[in-house]
Design an enzyme around this catalytic site. Structure first.
Site, PDB file in Angstrom:
ATOM      1  N   HIS A 141      -8.450   1.761   1.800  1.00 17.23           N
ATOM      2  CA  HIS A 141      -8.033   0.708   3.101  1.00 17.23           C
ATOM      3  C   HIS A 141      -9.028   2.371   3.873  1.00 17.23           C
ATOM      4  CE1 HIS A 141      -4.915  -0.536   6.090  1.00 17.23           C
ATOM      5  NE2 HIS A 141      -6.278  -0.642   6.829  1.00 17.23           N
ATOM      6  N   GLU A 181       1.021  -1.375   0.025  1.00 14.78           N
ATOM      7  CA  GLU A 181      -0.358  -0.279  -0.240  1.00 14.78           C
ATOM      8  C   GLU A 181       0.735   1.281   0.026  1.00 14.78           C
ATOM      9  OE1 GLU A 181      -2.729  -0.422   3.143  1.00 14.78           O
ATOM     10  OE2 GLU A 181      -3.537  -1.696   2.087  1.00 14.78           O
TER      11      GLU A 181
END
Length: 531
Positions: free
Chosen positions: A281, A263
């Site tokens: 997220h 990420e």
């Protein structure tokens, strides 16, 4: 002087005000966490550091944080904090595991609906002017079996919401008891059983060595054909390459992913699959959750810096404010017992055994253990504290054992610390009187009643006349005042000890004069932190 906290990520103004209202000086610099060099320059000024995910707390940063005592992460994940390095430097790392539990659980349920009914694809299709009613044939959640991997705070909420949707819920969690499963209204199963039975699988576990790729290629092959998978926990729990293959083969009918192995996830083969729902997220991204975790971390950090209360720490036993008030004298006693044993032990320590008797046996023993170990370790490493001491002891291979027992003596409660080396075992016991003052009550199995002072002198000898006179005369001739004088013996004519509380540290010439008498087997000056 008031403790000083740096907020280096974006936190609500209300949370910042909590620090100020509690008497903590705070610098709110929400963009500083992204400037590694500048953060490194200023971090040495602060007792506390409040962060979200942007600030990276590395070993290098911790090395520069000479005054840092606590790091507070507003949220659950602490992937951006080097916890082992923080522990070695005695810095407590806290998170806020409950502030966004409902939000994350709701997101998992929302993702489950989305993947069950193809909602994102249907939305895009409709907005482009198509009316593909027959294309988007979904499935109901009603009466389906949901497999929940991880039944902790968030997983338990997901179970509750799923039961409200009249789903059947099976849960896999090594720490889930049958009683807790019954309370939740779920069936406790092993992982393989969950994989075989579940129509939907949702993950709610942290990323550890044991959980990494818990949904591996082999695990995905064991799932019911057509299963749908939701992950709003942590990237790395699913083998993404294996998931891609399972999605394209039809083994897995759909997946809803809020987290990814890398990420920010700006590209992935999974993005090209129509049966995959992706979000960036967002599990904790609600106004309520962001406010809750910010307020919680401000309260926790303030409590620790002002009262010593420890909540939701990842490298230190939690101690509530109420416990801190009651346990304060016992924590000081544990430190004194450790300091005594540490100053008298010259050989490598193999084991530390702590016995808790009576009232103290019902307290937070993990915190008391930390204090005792710290007292021992401070003798050779003054920078050790309650956080770093257990880490150092473990690195040295020291075995720690704890025993608790109901009241077995004349005191309502007492602690007995035993240090084991290759050559000997050395024990010392103490208690806390009603006035809150710690006392030594036994050394080498010999009963005493000794007040603890900053400067003390410990001697051992055979039980013969003249010892009191020799000690008093020698110290008196040197102009040194004795505040308290304690004697004890095992039996008449046997081993005897003396413990003197002095107004100042015994000078070297005094120690030499006592040794020259030939009456003492051991003469040790001792120092205790009684501030």
């Amino acid at each position: 002087m008031a403790p000083k906290v740096l907020v280096s990520d974006k936190l609500s103004e209300t949370a910042v005000q909590i620090f100020r209202d509690r008497g903590v000086e705070v610098d709110y610099l929400p963009d500083l966490g992204k400037d590694k060099d500048r953060l490194l320059e200023v971090i040495g000024q602060y007792d506390g550091l409040a962060i979200r995910s942007a600030t990276k707390v590395t070993e290098k940063l911790l090395a520069a944080a000479s005054n840092l005592k606590v790091i507070g992460r507003a949220g659950i994940g602490v992937d951006n904090v080097d916890i082992p390095a923080a522990s070695k430097r005695g810095v407590i790392v806290m998170n806020t595991p409950f502030g966004n539990s409902v939000t994350t659980a709701e997101h998992a349920i929302a993702m489950m609906f989305a993947v069950a009914r193809d909602l994102p694809e249907a939305s895009v299709s409709t907005k482009t002017g198509k009316w593909e009613k027959n294309r988007f044939m979904g499935v109901e959640l009603f009466n389906k079996t949901l497999g929940v991997i991880g039944a902790g705070n968030i997983g338990a909420i997901v179970c509750d919401r799923a039961l409200g949707l009249h789903m059947k819920v099976v849960a896999y969690d090594p720490f889930l008891s049958e009683e807790r499963a019954k309370t939740l209204g779920v069936t406790k199963v092993e992982l393989d059983d969950l994989l075989h039975r579940a129509d939907f699988i949702t993950l709610h576990v942290p990323l550890t060595d044991k959980t990494r790729n818990i949904l591996s290629r082999e695990a995905l092959a064991k799932t019911k054909k057509g299963v749908r998978i939701i992950n709003c926990a942590r990237g790395g729990l699913i083998d993404e390459a294996a998931l891609y293959d399972a999605l394209t083969s039809g083994q897995v009918a759909g997946a809803a992913l809020d987290v990814f192995e890398t990420e920010p996830a700006t590209e992935s083969p999974l993005f090209n699959l129509p049966n995959v729902v992706c979000t960036p997220h967002l599990g904790a991204s609600t106004t309520e959750a962001q406010e809750n975790v910010a307020l919680q971390v401000a309260e926790q950090m303030s409590d620790y810096l002002l009262t010593g209360a420890v909540q939701n720490a990842l490298n230190m036993p939690s101690v509530t404010a109420e416990e801190a008030a009651v346990m304060g004298p016992w924590i000081r006693l544990a430190g004194h017992l450790g300091a005594f044993a540490g100053q008298l032990t010259d050989e490598p320590i193999k084991a530390i055994n702590v016995l808790y008797d009576g009232t103290v046996s019902h307290m937070n023993l993990a915190a008391l253990n930390c204090a005792a170990i710290a007292g021992i370790m401070k003798v050779t490493n003054p920078d050790v504290n309650l956080v770093s001491a257990p880490v150092i002891a473990k690195e040295r291979g020291v075995q720690i054992a704890t025993t608790r027992q109901e009241k077995g003596g004349v005191f309502d409660g007492y602690m007995k610390l035993t240090v084991v080396t290759d050559k000997r075992e050395r024990s010392i016991a103490g208690t806390v009187f009603s006035d809150g003052k710690p006392r030594f009550i036994q050394i080498k199995g010999i009963n005493i009643d000794a007040e603890i002072g900053a400067h003390m002198l410990y001697t051992t000898n055979e039980d013969v006349p003249g010892i009191i006179g020799t000690l008093g005369q020698t110290l008196g001739d040197a102009g040194m005042n004795i505040a308290n004088f304690t004697l004890g013996r095992a039996a008449q004519g046997g081993d005897a000890i003396a413990l003197l509380y002095l107004d100042e540290a015994p000078r070297e010439n005094v120690l030499k004069s006592l040794a020259a008498t030939g009456k003492f087997n051991q003469i040790r000056p001792l120092v205790f932190d009684v501030a």
